[in-house]
Design a protein around this motif. Structure first.
Motif, short mmCIF file in Angstrom:
data_model
loop_
_atom_site.label_atom_id
_atom_site.label_comp_id
_atom_site.label_asym_id
_atom_site.label_seq_id
_atom_site.Cartn_x
_atom_site.Cartn_y
_atom_site.Cartn_z
N ILE A 160 49.76 101.44 82.50
CA ILE A 160 50.82 101.56 83.15
C ILE A 160 51.67 100.39 84.41
N ILE A 161 52.76 100.22 83.81
CA ILE A 161 53.43 99.16 84.33
C ILE A 161 54.59 99.46 84.82
N PRO A 162 54.47 99.94 86.59
CA PRO A 162 56.16 100.22 87.31
C PRO A 162 56.86 98.29 87.26
N LEU A 163 58.44 99.07 86.62
CA LEU A 163 59.19 97.38 86.41
C LEU A 163 60.01 98.49 87.74
N ARG A 164 60.73 97.19 88.07
CA ARG A 164 60.94 97.37 89.50
C ARG A 164 63.24 97.46 89.17
N SER A 165 64.04 97.61 89.49
CA SER A 165 65.17 98.08 88.92
C SER A 165 66.22 97.16 88.72
N ALA A 166 67.00 97.04 88.38
CA ALA A 166 67.97 95.61 87.76
C ALA A 166 68.79 95.95 89.61
N GLN A 167 68.98 96.58 90.13
CA GLN A 167 70.02 95.84 91.39
C GLN A 167 69.16 95.57 91.92
N SER A 168 67.49 95.62 92.27
CA SER A 168 66.92 95.33 93.41
C SER A 168 66.23 93.61 93.30
N SER A 169 66.53 93.35 91.88
CA SER A 169 66.03 92.33 91.87
C SER A 169 67.28 91.02 91.39
N LYS A 170 66.78 90.18 91.95
CA LYS A 170 67.70 88.49 92.20
C LYS A 170 68.50 88.11 90.46
N SER A 171 67.32 88.31 89.70
CA SER A 171 67.50 87.52 88.27
C SER A 171 67.03 88.92 87.24
N TRP A 172 68.10 90.42 86.64
CA TRP A 172 67.60 91.01 85.71
C TRP A 172 66.59 90.21 84.85
N GLU A 173 67.26 89.30 84.47
CA GLU A 173 66.94 88.25 83.08
C GLU A 173 65.31 87.57 83.17
N LYS A 174 65.35 87.40 84.38
CA LYS A 174 63.33 86.89 85.48
C LYS A 174 63.38 87.80 85.21
N VAL A 175 63.74 88.77 84.73
CA VAL A 175 62.19 90.24 85.32
C VAL A 175 62.24 90.36 84.28
N SER A 176 62.75 90.21 83.46
CA SER A 176 62.96 90.87 81.65
C SER A 176 61.31 89.80 81.05
N LYS A 177 62.00 88.67 81.60
CA LYS A 177 60.81 87.58 81.20
C LYS A 177 59.91 87.22 81.62
N LEU A 178 59.63 88.21 82.91
CA LEU A 178 58.21 88.22 83.05
C LEU A 178 57.16 89.03 82.79
N LEU A 179 58.34 90.41 82.58
CA LEU A 179 56.87 91.65 81.92
C LEU A 179 57.31 91.07 80.67
N GLU A 180 58.06 90.58 79.52
CA GLU A 180 58.31 90.19 78.37
C GLU A 180 56.56 89.40 77.77
N ARG A 181 56.36 88.19 79.07
CA ARG A 181 55.09 87.46 79.04
C ARG A 181 53.82 88.24 79.25
N THR A 182 54.14 89.08 80.14
CA THR A 182 52.88 90.08 80.54
C THR A 182 52.53 90.98 79.81
N LEU A 183 53.59 91.46 78.46
CA LEU A 183 53.48 92.37 77.49
C LEU A 183 53.11 91.06 76.43
N ARG A 184 53.46 90.06 75.74
CA ARG A 184 52.88 89.39 75.38
C ARG A 184 51.11 89.21 75.63
N SER A 185 50.61 89.62 76.28
CA SER A 185 49.35 89.26 77.01
C SER A 185 48.60 90.68 77.03
N ILE A 186 49.51 91.28 76.84
CA ILE A 186 48.30 93.10 75.89
C ILE A 186 48.47 92.56 74.86
N CYS A 187 49.45 92.39 73.74
CA CYS A 187 49.07 92.61 72.37
C CYS A 187 48.70 91.43 71.94
N HIS A 188 48.37 90.66 72.63
CA HIS A 188 46.81 89.73 72.48
C HIS A 188 45.75 90.68 72.26
#
Length: 268
Positions: free
Chosen positions: A5-33
């Protein structure tokens, strides 16, 4: 089955939504490993992240309550996170009632054998992570925390779905506060109810810090909130910072593979 269960911060609360997305993608790739396919991922979000890949075992649950923004306080962001956790636990317990649930931060990585280990112990109450790794984004070093890891990292508890749902049953959505479901207290509160969790017998996660999108626990946040201007505490804080290279180890290829950990490039 292990459900993340992963709570993701909102785009409007992020300094960089692209960075938040890349961090989440690394987390997902770790899980899917994972070495086992007995897992599922539930992401609670206001906005769909920008991902490069598709993930068959990942489910997005979009919430409709008001989102915090960059001007919101840490307390408001904690409440938003906890509302998403409350929603995610109820959703997971309804659809995966016999599963184990793991609350996970959207920037951490996990050991590749975690789902397989849980599948081997389907009747267990769950586990807390007494050991794990701490990694500062972009560093070539990593620290092995051999004890007390559950006091630092939010990705540190696995609990049977029915137990976790029963644990929060008295809390209504409107009553959720910033102290709801503290990861540091969960193992102790369950033990008080005669529902002990075991210590996971291997490092379960990598706690990732200082990448500019952390809500909590970055070094300066710790210094301001918990140390303030107390001279002794302040001195100890900076001494530990200076000693960090000597209590860490090289981020080796085997560790990278165990957690599918890679660097988010500064240019991102």
């Amino acid at each position: 089955m292990l459900v993340f269960i992963i709570p993701l911060r909102s785009a409007q609360s992020s300094k960089s939504w692209e960075k938040v997305s890349k961090l989440l993608e690394r987390t997902l790739r770790s899980i899917c490993h994972q070495t086992s396919t007995e897992y599922h991922v539930i992401i609670l979000c206001h906005d769909r992240p920008i991902l490069q890949d598709d993930y068959a075992q990942v489910e997005f649950v979009e919430v409709d309550f008001p989102a915090p923004n960059q001007a919101s306080s840490i307390a408001e962001r904690r409440i938003d996170k906890n509302r998403k956790l409350w929603t995610g636990i109820h959703h997971a317990a309804k659809n995966f009632k016999d599963a184990h649930l793991m609350i996970m931060d959207a920037d951490d990585c996990i050991h590749k054998n975690l789902a397989a280990f849980v599948a081997q112990h389907p009747q267990a109450n769950g586990w807390y992570f007494s050991q794990g790794y701490q990694y500062q984004e972009g560093s070539w070093l990593i620290r092995h925390r051999k004890r007390g890891f559950e006091q630092f990292c939010g990705s540190c508890n696995i609990v049977k779905a029915g137990i976790l749902l029963d644990y929060i049953k008295e809390v209504q959505f409107s009553d959720i506060t910033q102290s709801f479901l503290l990861h540091t207290q969960l193992p102790y509160r369950l033990a008080e109810q005669n529902i002990p969790l075991k210590s996971l017998p291997f490092p379960g996660a990598v706690y990732i810090t200082d990448h500019s999108e952390n809500t909590l626990n970055q070094a300066e946040t710790i210094r301001r909130e918990f140390i303030g201007n107390h001279p002794f505490k302040l001195m100890r804080f900076y001494v530990l910072r200076l000693c960090k290279p000597f209590i860490s180890q090289i981020l080796s290829a085997p560790i990278r593979d165990e957690f599918n950990l890679y660097r988010i490039e500064p240019s991102d």
